[in-house]
Design an enzyme around this catalytic site. Structure first.
Site, PDB file in Angstrom:
ATOM      1  CB  SER A   1      -0.885   0.011   1.250  1.00 41.46           C
ATOM      2  OG  SER A   1      -1.540   1.249   1.421  1.00 41.46           O
TER       3      SER A   1
ATOM      4  CE1 TYR B   1      -4.430  -1.929   5.217  1.00 43.23           C
ATOM      5  CE2 TYR B   1      -3.619   0.256   4.613  1.00 43.23           C
ATOM      6  CZ  TYR B   1      -4.071  -0.998   4.247  1.00 43.23           C
ATOM      7  OH  TYR B   1      -4.141  -1.336   2.920  1.00 43.23           O
TER       8      TYR B   1
END
Length: 283
Positions: free
Chosen positions: A137, A150
């Site tokens: 990501s 995250y």
């Protein structure tokens, strides 16, 4: 690129979003996709020619063992061309308020599960000179407020990918990192709603400290997703990257990834903090 129906490709998290569209794209090329799903309903949803749903919770060792047996005992003796580590979860909340159990849950899926399946696939990929594609990501390069857990899992996934790539290069195994920014998926939209629901339950003290931050983070994400890359487009790109003969080490997906990652490399940390704070203010 020439499709080869005599090769297998594993896609984890294939029931929706980028995983689903990646599986469809690879199947359309002619590859036989073993698509990881969590339920019979999800299996029925993605089942079609060249896509074989596989019950696969990457935190479940028995599921991974079953996948290894499926590949090893393939009746057509097809080699494993690639493993695409796409499965993941996301729950965002202020660092102080996110319980340690939730931190552990995200690491179990977003890192330890990826490690477990990659370790078991390595002998098969060594035999085929295959490829591992790790979907990380932009959050693995730039940690935004409200995204601490995250982002931490994705930073760790990036580091693991770098070390693994350097270890197995001489064995003929390629390791590719794909860093998506905001992609229009159900998980992306749902994660924002989860954050807002969490914020509503905060104490009055924590509301004063963090509610504005959460609202700005979700608003920024929501605004960007309106114009972000679609899951279909992302899946097509991931599929094409996976089967490249001479791939790059890293690929960025989406406009925000192409802007944010280079900016983070060029700007001093305090300047990057200012840019991110400014972007939230105008969301």
């Amino acid at each position: 690129m020439r499709a080869n129906k005599d090769e297998l490709i594993v896609v984890t998290g294939a029931s929706s979003g980028m995983g689903e569209t990646t599986a469809y794209s690879l199947a359309a090329m002619g590859y036989h996709v073993l698509g990881g799903v969590l339920s019979a309903d999800e299996a029925d949803k993605i089942s079609r020619p060249n896509i074989e749903p596989i019950l696969l919770d990457i935190t479940n060792g028995e599921n991974i063992d079953s996948l290894v047996r499926r590949i090893t005992n393939d009746r057509d003796k097809r080699p494993l061309r690639a493993l695409i580590n796409n499965a993941g979860i996301e729950f965002n909340a202020p660092f102080e308020l996110l319980g340690i159990d939730e931190w552990r849950r995200q690491f179990e899926v977003n890192l330890f599960g990826q490690v477990s399946i990659a370790q078991r696939m390595l002998p098969l990929l060594r035999a085929s000179k295959g490829t591992i594609v790790n979907i990380t990501s932009v959050g693995g390069r730039v940690a935004l407020p409200n995204y601490s857990a995250y982002a931490a899992t994705k930073f760790a996934f990036e580091a693991m990918s770098d070390s693994l790539r350097r270890e197995v290069k001489t064995q003929g195994i390629k390791v590719i990192v794909i860093e998506p920014g905001g992609i229009r998926t159900h998980m992306a939209a749902y994660s924002g709603q989860l954050s807002l629901n969490f914020a509503k339950k905060m104490s009055p003290k924590h509301q004063r400290l963090y509610r504005k931050l959460v609202d700005q983070a979700v608003a920024s994400q929501t605004n960007f997703l309106r114009h972000a890359m679609s899951a279909d487009a992302a899946g097509e790109k991931i599929a094409k990257i996976t089967v490249k003969k001479l791939p790059r080490t890293r690929y960025w997906l989406g406009a925000d990834a192409h802007m944010t990652i280079p900016m983070a490399s060029l700007l001093p940390p305090k300047a990057m903090d200012w840019v991110l704070a400014l972007s939230r203010r105008f969301s």
